[in-house]
Design a protein around this motif. Structure first.
Motif, PDB file in Angstrom:
ATOM      1  N   VAL A   7       0.877  -1.170   0.000  1.00 40.13           N
ATOM      2  CA  VAL A   7       0.000   0.000   0.000  1.00 40.13           C
ATOM      3  C   VAL A   7       0.915   1.221   0.000  1.00 40.13           C
ATOM      4  CG1 VAL A   7      -1.810   1.260   1.227  1.00 40.13           C
ATOM      5  CG2 VAL A   7      -1.731  -1.242   1.358  1.00 40.13           C
ATOM      6  N   GLU A   8       0.720   2.132  -0.952  1.00 40.20           N
ATOM      7  CA  GLU A   8       1.570   3.329  -0.998  1.00 40.20           C
ATOM      8  C   GLU A   8       0.743   4.559  -1.368  1.00 40.20           C
ATOM      9  OE1 GLU A   8       4.723   2.362  -3.701  1.00 40.20           O
ATOM     10  OE2 GLU A   8       3.390   2.109  -5.411  1.00 40.20           O
ATOM     11  N   VAL A   9       1.257   5.703  -0.957  1.00 43.04           N
ATOM     12  CA  VAL A   9       0.595   6.985  -1.226  1.00 43.04           C
ATOM     13  C   VAL A   9       1.328   7.665  -2.372  1.00 43.04           C
ATOM     14  CG1 VAL A   9      -0.052   9.223  -0.260  1.00 43.04           C
ATOM     15  CG2 VAL A   9      -0.059   7.187   1.206  1.00 43.04           C
ATOM     16  N   VAL A  10       0.568   8.063  -3.379  1.00 46.14           N
ATOM     17  CA  VAL A  10       1.166   8.684  -4.568  1.00 46.14           C
ATOM     18  C   VAL A  10       0.820  10.167  -4.611  1.00 46.14           C
ATOM     19  CG1 VAL A  10       1.265   8.652  -7.103  1.00 46.14           C
ATOM     20  CG2 VAL A  10       1.013   6.505  -5.833  1.00 46.14           C
ATOM     21  N   LEU A  11       1.833  10.990  -4.853  1.00 44.38           N
ATOM     22  CA  LEU A  11       1.644  12.422  -5.091  1.00 44.38           C
ATOM     23  C   LEU A  11       1.599  12.603  -6.614  1.00 44.38           C
ATOM     24  CD1 LEU A  11       1.515  15.339  -3.990  1.00 44.38           C
ATOM     25  CD2 LEU A  11       4.011  15.353  -3.936  1.00 44.38           C
ATOM     26  N   PRO A  12       0.398  12.841  -7.184  1.00 41.72           N
ATOM     27  CA  PRO A  12       0.279  12.816  -8.643  1.00 41.72           C
ATOM     28  C   PRO A  12       0.705  14.100  -9.346  1.00 41.72           C
ATOM     29  CG  PRO A  12      -1.879  13.167  -7.653  1.00 41.72           C
ATOM     30  CD  PRO A  12      -0.902  13.022  -6.513  1.00 41.72           C
ATOM     31  N   GLY A  13       0.773  15.198  -8.598  1.00 44.24           N
ATOM     32  CA  GLY A  13       1.120  16.492  -9.198  1.00 44.24           C
ATOM     33  C   GLY A  13       0.945  17.560  -8.146  1.00 44.24           C
ATOM     34  N   ARG A  21      -3.175  10.027  -3.781  1.00 42.99           N
ATOM     35  CA  ARG A  21      -3.857   8.791  -4.184  1.00 42.99           C
ATOM     36  C   ARG A  21      -3.264   7.594  -3.452  1.00 42.99           C
ATOM     37  NH1 ARG A  21      -3.250  10.063 -10.507  1.00 42.99           N
ATOM     38  NH2 ARG A  21      -4.682  11.835 -10.647  1.00 42.99           N
ATOM     39  N   ILE A  22      -4.099   6.612  -3.189  1.00 47.00           N
ATOM     40  CA  ILE A  22      -3.651   5.352  -2.588  1.00 47.00           C
ATOM     41  C   ILE A  22      -3.512   4.323  -3.708  1.00 47.00           C
ATOM     42  CG2 ILE A  22      -4.159   3.534  -0.908  1.00 47.00           C
ATOM     43  CD1 ILE A  22      -3.725   6.289   0.378  1.00 47.00           C
ATOM     44  N   ARG A  23      -2.367   3.657  -3.752  1.00 48.79           N
ATOM     45  CA  ARG A  23      -2.120   2.635  -4.784  1.00 48.79           C
ATOM     46  C   ARG A  23      -1.773   1.321  -4.088  1.00 48.79           C
ATOM     47  NH1 ARG A  23       2.170   4.643  -8.987  1.00 48.79           N
ATOM     48  NH2 ARG A  23       3.658   4.175  -7.336  1.00 48.79           N
ATOM     49  N   ARG A  24      -2.297   0.248  -4.592  1.00 52.47           N
ATOM     50  CA  ARG A  24      -2.038  -1.081  -4.014  1.00 52.47           C
ATOM     51  C   ARG A  24      -1.395  -1.972  -5.065  1.00 52.47           C
ATOM     52  NH1 ARG A  24      -5.140  -1.456   0.825  1.00 52.47           N
ATOM     53  NH2 ARG A  24      -6.457   0.394   1.016  1.00 52.47           N
ATOM     54  N   GLY A  98       8.994   6.813   1.288  1.00 55.44           N
ATOM     55  CA  GLY A  98       8.721   6.311   2.630  1.00 55.44           C
ATOM     56  C   GLY A  98       7.250   6.096   2.955  1.00 55.44           C
ATOM     57  N   TRP A  99       6.354   6.766   2.218  1.00 54.23           N
ATOM     58  CA  TRP A  99       4.924   6.631   2.507  1.00 54.23           C
ATOM     59  C   TRP A  99       4.383   5.366   1.844  1.00 54.23           C
ATOM     60  CZ3 TRP A  99       2.331  12.157   2.038  1.00 54.23           C
ATOM     61  CH2 TRP A  99       2.903  12.992   3.010  1.00 54.23           C
ATOM     62  N   ALA A 100       4.871   4.236   2.294  1.00 51.43           N
ATOM     63  CA  ALA A 100       4.476   2.943   1.722  1.00 51.43           C
ATOM     64  C   ALA A 100       4.581   1.877   2.799  1.00 51.43           C
ATOM     65  CB  ALA A 100       5.377   2.590   0.537  1.00 51.43           C
ATOM     66  N   SER A 101       3.774   0.831   2.650  1.00 53.70           N
ATOM     67  CA  SER A 101       3.791  -0.254   3.642  1.00 53.70           C
ATOM     68  C   SER A 101       5.077  -1.061   3.570  1.00 53.70           C
ATOM     69  CB  SER A 101       2.585  -1.170   3.425  1.00 53.70           C
ATOM     70  OG  SER A 101       2.618  -1.731   2.115  1.00 53.70           O
ATOM     71  N   ALA A 317       0.719  13.514  16.336  1.00 46.89           N
ATOM     72  CA  ALA A 317      -0.447  12.669  16.057  1.00 46.89           C
ATOM     73  C   ALA A 317       0.025  11.435  15.313  1.00 46.89           C
ATOM     74  CB  ALA A 317      -1.465  13.424  15.218  1.00 46.89           C
ATOM     75  N   ARG A 318      -0.747  10.340  15.442  1.00 41.17           N
ATOM     76  CA  ARG A 318      -0.489   9.120  14.663  1.00 41.17           C
ATOM     77  C   ARG A 318      -1.727   8.836  13.829  1.00 41.17           C
ATOM     78  NH1 ARG A 318       3.026   5.290  18.607  1.00 41.17           N
ATOM     79  NH2 ARG A 318       3.085   6.673  20.396  1.00 41.17           N
ATOM     80  N   LEU A 319      -1.532   8.705  12.530  1.00 40.35           N
ATOM     81  CA  LEU A 319      -2.638   8.378  11.630  1.00 40.35           C
ATOM     82  C   LEU A 319      -2.234   7.221  10.722  1.00 40.35           C
ATOM     83  CD1 LEU A 319      -2.758  11.757  11.971  1.00 40.35           C
ATOM     84  CD2 LEU A 319      -4.691  11.422  10.454  1.00 40.35           C
ATOM     85  N   PRO A 320      -3.213   6.425  10.272  1.00 40.28           N
ATOM     86  CA  PRO A 320      -2.867   5.345   9.338  1.00 40.28           C
ATOM     87  C   PRO A 320      -2.422   5.907   7.986  1.00 40.28           C
ATOM     88  CG  PRO A 320      -5.241   5.439   9.692  1.00 40.28           C
ATOM     89  CD  PRO A 320      -4.630   6.408  10.651  1.00 40.28           C
ATOM     90  N   LEU A 321      -1.594   5.150   7.299  1.00 40.68           N
ATOM     91  CA  LEU A 321      -1.031   5.557   6.002  1.00 40.68           C
ATOM     92  C   LEU A 321      -2.119   5.993   5.025  1.00 40.68           C
ATOM     93  CD1 LEU A 321       1.599   5.668   4.279  1.00 40.68           C
ATOM     94  CD2 LEU A 321       1.137   3.311   3.602  1.00 40.68           C
ATOM     95  N   THR A 322      -3.264   5.313   5.047  1.00 39.29           N
ATOM     96  CA  THR A 322      -4.345   5.635   4.108  1.00 39.29           C
ATOM     97  C   THR A 322      -4.978   6.999   4.408  1.00 39.29           C
ATOM     98  OG1 THR A 322      -5.781   4.276   5.488  1.00 39.29           O
ATOM     99  CG2 THR A 322      -4.896   3.250   3.494  1.00 39.29           C
ATOM    100  N   GLN A 323      -4.664   7.583   5.571  1.00 44.60           N
ATOM    101  CA  GLN A 323      -5.153   8.932   5.896  1.00 44.60           C
ATOM    102  C   GLN A 323      -4.035   9.974   5.742  1.00 44.60           C
ATOM    103  OE1 GLN A 323      -7.356   9.170   9.625  1.00 44.60           O
ATOM    104  NE2 GLN A 323      -8.316   7.193   9.219  1.00 44.60           N
ATOM    105  N   ALA A 324      -3.139   9.738   4.791  1.00 44.82           N
ATOM    106  CA  ALA A 324      -2.009  10.651   4.561  1.00 44.82           C
ATOM    107  C   ALA A 324      -2.483  12.075   4.267  1.00 44.82           C
ATOM    108  CB  ALA A 324      -1.141  10.137   3.419  1.00 44.82           C
ATOM    109  N   ALA A 325      -3.627  12.220   3.584  1.00 42.01           N
ATOM    110  CA  ALA A 325      -4.148  13.556   3.274  1.00 42.01           C
ATOM    111  C   ALA A 325      -4.449  14.326   4.562  1.00 42.01           C
ATOM    112  CB  ALA A 325      -5.403  13.450   2.410  1.00 42.01           C
TER     113      ALA A 325
END
Length: 344
Positions: A7-13, A21-24, A98-101, A317-325
């Motif tokens: 699971v990773e967080v993508v910065l598209p632009g 975006r979340i990509r699996r 780094g924003w990836a599982s 704060a601690r948040l799950p990766l999927t709440q990166a926004a």
């Protein structure tokens, strides 16, 4: 490994935090000399705030996975890597990714995390700790009894810097908004509101007559000249960012190049003072092994200082990766103290 999913967080632009975006996909394999780290904690740094605006000096082209550093457990080792590294808890400085599982890293770039420090705590000390340690001890060479000024003393790097400076026996004047002053006083820092009308004059009134030994400035912009003028003969200015231009338009290179020009000019003048533009990646391209050894030594020192109680690990704060926004929005709000940490 096949049961796990990437699971990773993508910065598209150039997007608002909600545009992440979340990509699996499949968990990557370790190549020769590499390890796969199962991420336990990564964080939101100022770098990501600049990257989403296209303002970080040498960010890769969009789209990419942000994430400056991480802490986790080695899941798999590649060819040529000691198999006993598998299962070890390590930290790594990666700049992006780094924003990836699961993150693939060169085995030579990982630093062991000592027992007794949690993943989230260790994460707050990786890029912030290395930056603070190297600026204080390798660039400014601060000694007991000297006076230093830390701008943004409540920030990610600034909060570690003031604690390390106090542990070294230095007197610290720290700029921050007024709501952070009590926390700074509790750390033995003399706080100054950065919104004060004549900030340099206010700092001068608190500093020794001849000036201060070091100023650490992450703001850049026009204020860097004021920072330079605060120095005593033999003093050192360490600039390590251009936060003043975070929301500006135009070239992301120009503020840094302008700052580098100033630093070069100041060092060329016979004024008995030094200026540096600190970059944590300096020297990696030219002397990779030396860079790695220094990074490992300095982060090990930071972890040791934490274990001695000299520096605390501030988790905002601690948040799950999927709440990166949400994490990025929170970090950018200026309302939190410490680092916003992302967990799997």
């Amino acid at each position: 490994m096949s049961t796990e999913e990437l699971v990773e967080v993508v910065l598209p632009g150039k997007v608002e935090p909600e545009g992440l975006r979340i990509r699996r996909g499949a968990v990557p394999a370790a190549g020769p000399g590499q390890v796969v780290i199962r991420m336990e904690a990564t964080g939101v740094s100022f770098a990501e705030q600049q990257m989403r605006r296209g303002r970080y000096f040498d960010q890769p082209p969009f789209p990419f996975v942000p994430g400056y550093d991480l802490v986790g457990t080695v899941l798999a080792t590649g060819e040529g890597v000691a198999p006993e590294l598998a299962g070890a808890r390590v930290a790594a400085l990666v700049k992006v990714g780094g924003w990836a599982s699961h993150v693939v890293v060169e085995a030579a770039d990982v630093v062991p995390v000592p027992d007794g420090i949690g993943a989230a705590e260790a994460e707050t000390l990786v890029v912030n700790g290395i930056t603070a340690w190297q600026m204080l001890h390798r660039k400014a060479r601060v000694k007991a009894g000297q006076t230093v000024v830390v701008h943004g003393a409540n920030g990610g790097v600034g909060s570690v810097l003031v604690q390390l400076a106090r542990a070294a026996g230095a007197h610290v004047i720290g700029t921050a908004s007024e709501r952070h002053h009590d926390a700074l006083r509790a750390r033995g820092v003399v706080p100054v509101d950065y919104r004060t009308a004549d900030l340099p004059a206010r700092i001068r009134a608190l500093a020794p007559q001849g000036g201060v030994h070091a100023v650490f400035d992450h703001v850049g912009g026009r204020g860097i000249v004021d920072s330079w003028r605060l120095l005593a003969p033999g003093g050192t200015l360490v600039a390590y960012g251009t936060a003043a231009t975070r929301d500006a338009e135009g070239s992301q290179q120009w503020p840094v190049l302008k700052l580098l020009g100033r630093v070069w000019l100041w060092n060329a003048l016979p004024n008995r003072r030094r200026a540096y533009f600190y970059n944590v990646w300096a020297g990696k391209a030219l002397a990779r092994n030396r860079f790695r050894a220094r990074l490992r030594a300095d982060l090990t020192q930071v972890f040791a200082a934490h274990r001695r109680g000299e520096i605390g690990a501030q988790i905002a704060a601690r948040l799950p990766l999927t709440q990166a926004a949400d994490a990025l929005r929170l970090a950018e709000s200026g309302t939190v103290v410490g680092k916003v940490v992302l967990t799997p």
